[in-house]
Write an enzyme that holds these catalytic residues in place. Structure first.
Site, PDB file in Angstrom:
ATOM      1  N   SER A 255     -16.529  -3.276 -23.914  1.00 29.77           N
ATOM      2  CA  SER A 255     -16.534  -3.328 -25.372  1.00 29.77           C
ATOM      3  C   SER A 255     -16.558  -4.764 -25.842  1.00 29.77           C
ATOM      4  O   SER A 255     -16.559  -5.039 -27.027  1.00 29.77           O
ATOM      5  CB  SER A 255     -15.287  -2.655 -25.899  1.00 29.77           C
ATOM      6  OG  SER A 255     -14.165  -3.274 -25.320  1.00 29.77           O
TER       7      SER A 255
ATOM      8  N   LYS B 260     -14.496 -14.518 -18.320  1.00 29.34           N
ATOM      9  CA  LYS B 260     -15.371 -13.559 -17.634  1.00 29.34           C
ATOM     10  C   LYS B 260     -16.671 -14.223 -17.162  1.00 29.34           C
ATOM     11  O   LYS B 260     -17.363 -13.687 -16.305  1.00 29.34           O
ATOM     12  CB  LYS B 260     -15.643 -12.355 -18.521  1.00 29.34           C
ATOM     13  CG  LYS B 260     -14.350 -11.580 -18.836  1.00 29.34           C
ATOM     14  CD  LYS B 260     -14.454 -10.131 -18.486  1.00 29.34           C
ATOM     15  CE  LYS B 260     -13.148  -9.354 -18.598  1.00 29.34           C
ATOM     16  NZ  LYS B 260     -12.346  -9.547 -19.787  1.00 29.34           N
TER      17      LYS B 260
HETATM   18  C1  LIG Z   1     -11.068  -9.118 -19.877  1.00 32.81           C
HETATM   19  C2  LIG Z   1     -10.040  -9.937 -20.521  1.00 32.81           C
HETATM   20  C3  LIG Z   1      -8.727 -10.037 -20.050  1.00 32.81           C
HETATM   21  C4  LIG Z   1      -8.176  -9.251 -18.914  1.00 32.81           C
HETATM   22  O1  LIG Z   1      -8.981  -9.078 -17.856  1.00 32.81           O
HETATM   23  P1  LIG Z   1      -8.923  -7.843 -16.890  1.00 32.81           P
HETATM   24  O2  LIG Z   1      -9.856  -8.183 -15.854  1.00 32.81           O
HETATM   25  O3  LIG Z   1      -9.376  -6.607 -17.639  1.00 32.81           O
HETATM   26  O4  LIG Z   1      -7.519  -7.659 -16.428  1.00 32.81           O
HETATM   27  C5  LIG Z   1      -7.877 -10.916 -20.666  1.00 32.81           C
HETATM   28  N1  LIG Z   1      -8.259 -11.638 -21.725  1.00 32.81           N
HETATM   29  C6  LIG Z   1      -9.489 -11.546 -22.236  1.00 32.81           C
HETATM   30  C7  LIG Z   1      -9.829 -12.381 -23.417  1.00 32.81           C
HETATM   31  C8  LIG Z   1     -10.428 -10.704 -21.655  1.00 32.81           C
HETATM   32  O5  LIG Z   1     -11.656 -10.636 -22.160  1.00 32.81           O
END
Ligand SMILES: *Cc1c(COP(=O)(O)O)cnc(C)c1O
Ligand SMILES: [Zn+2]
Length: 382
Positions: free
Chosen positions: A127, A103
């Site tokens: 969260s 992210k």
């Molecule tokens: C957010 C997240 C995902 C999936 O991402 P999306 O954008 O919600 O599809 C997968 N793995 C981890 C560790 C994440 O934090």
């Protein structure tokens, strides 16, 4: 600000009413309520790019932001070869980002945009990893962040958000209640939502550029990704589409989206060709990062999977646990949310969907330390 002419021009386009909006304005959705996407013509001046340090800011001319990057030193994450798989398997180790998940790709680009807009505060709801990433990059940029979290979120997940200095707002009820409250609050401010804000996916698309770069400018046969809101999957799709449009690759990889059976609206909509999201009664899952019953961008996600001749797969809690323990035993400690993709790979292999000659990339999305405690076996040991 004066814009470097080598950087691409961009416009925001509404998916619903197709109207276009000026990205120099702090707008995160269309006045009609629709989702916005960035429309742009990315450029890949390879001689200039390849002499820059590896990492996602190497691909500046393919990113629609113009200011000095808000960066915490994002590495080019390793593309680790697994030598004993019955096919060619490469793990893209995205848990090596500063806040511990992929992210950060979205956060570094989004906060660069926020800074460029001259804003002093942002709001997000999450969260876990998205909240931590936005909080970390906001801290780096000197921008105040307010992060809405479900009151039930585990301390190990929300503590980093607080330590990064964000204002934590705990919302009673479910994950969707949190989104609802944040969404209301965001009407009068800038919503740095990884779901709504199109600049987040502009950042996550860099994973495709890196994979292409690290494979010697080639495209894999498959990419297998966990999917909740789809910011990773859509980033992969968008990134590879850009490379295709620029003539740098000749085909797209087949994209597989994976969910936990306990909460699998996209898998159900895809497999049963529903044309809408099913009404769900989601159960608890270890893969809490993708336990999203109403992914806002669901149509885009299903289109990306269909267009690339990919598929959607659901995996059980037992499979998720087995995959997590198997890979931890090989030195890769990941979140259960990340392990779903590797669990799905076992199913795809057993079903004969992937073949021995295939080259498969699996992003390892999040680091396992925050969730490792759930797997501690207290029945053995000294
Ligand atoms: C957010 C997240 C995902 C999936 O991402 P999306 O954008 O919600 O599809 C997968 N793995 C981890 C560790 C994440 O934090
Ligand atoms: Zn619109």
């Amino acid at each position: 600000m004066t814009v470097d002419p080598s950087l691409p021009k961009a416009i925001l386009q509404c998916q619903a009413c197709l109207s276009q909006h000026d990205p120099s304005q702090p707008i995160w959705r269309c006045p009609c309520g629709g989702l916005l996407d960035v429309e742009m013509e990315p450029r890949f001046p390879w001689p200039a790019m390849q002499v820059r340090p590896p990492g996602l800011w190497r691909y500046r001319e393919a990113l629609p932001v113009y200011g000095q990057p808000v960066s915490l030193g994002e590495p080019q994450t390793p593309l680790l070869e697994v030598t004993d798989a019955p096919f060619q398997l490469l793990l893209k180790v995205d848990y090596l980002f500063p806040s511990g998940s992929f992210k950060d790709r979205g956060a570094t680009v989004l906060l660069t945009k926020v800074k460029e807009l001259g804003l002093s505060a942002v709001l997000e709801d999450s969260s876990g990893n998205a909240g931590a990433a936005i909080a970390a990059y906001a801290a780096r940029a000197g921008i105040s962040a307010t992060i809405y979290v479900p009151a039930s979120a585990p301390p190990a997940k929300i503590a980093p958000i607080q330590l990064y200095g964000a204002n934590l707002v705990r919302v009673p009820g479910s994950r969707s209640d949190t989104s609802q409250v944040a969404w209301q609050e965001a009407q009068g401010t800038y919503y740095a939502s990884h779901v709504w804000n199109p600049f987040f996916v502009e950042g996550t698309k860099t994973i495709a550029f890196e994979i292409w770069d690290q494979l010697g400018q080639q495209v894999p046969d498959w990419v297998i990704a966990p999917v909740g809101h789809g910011t990773l999957l859509l980033g992969l799709y968008r990134g590879f589409r850009h490379l295709l449009a620029a003539g740098l690759i000749q085909r797209l990889p087949r994209i597989v989206g994976v969910q936990a059976s306990a909460c699998s609206p996209l898998v159900q909509a895809f497999q049963r060709n529903l044309g809408q999201l099913p009404e769900l009664h989601p159960e608890e899952t270890q893969a809490d990062g993708i336990a999203i019953s109403h992914p806002v961008r669901w149509q885009q996600i299903l289109r990306a999977v269909t267009e690339t001749a990919g598929t959607m797969v659901a995996v059980t809690e037992v499979e998720i646990r087995q995959a997590l323990l198997y890979w931890a035993g090989r030195g890769l400690l990941m979140e259960p949310t990340s392990a779903v993709a590797l669990a799905a790979l076992v199913d795809l292999w057993e079903a004969g969907t992937v073949r021995p000659s295939d080259r498969i990339v699996v992003p390892i999305t999040g680091a396992g330390a925050k969730t490792a405690g759930r797997y501690l076996d207290t029945t053995t040991g000294p």
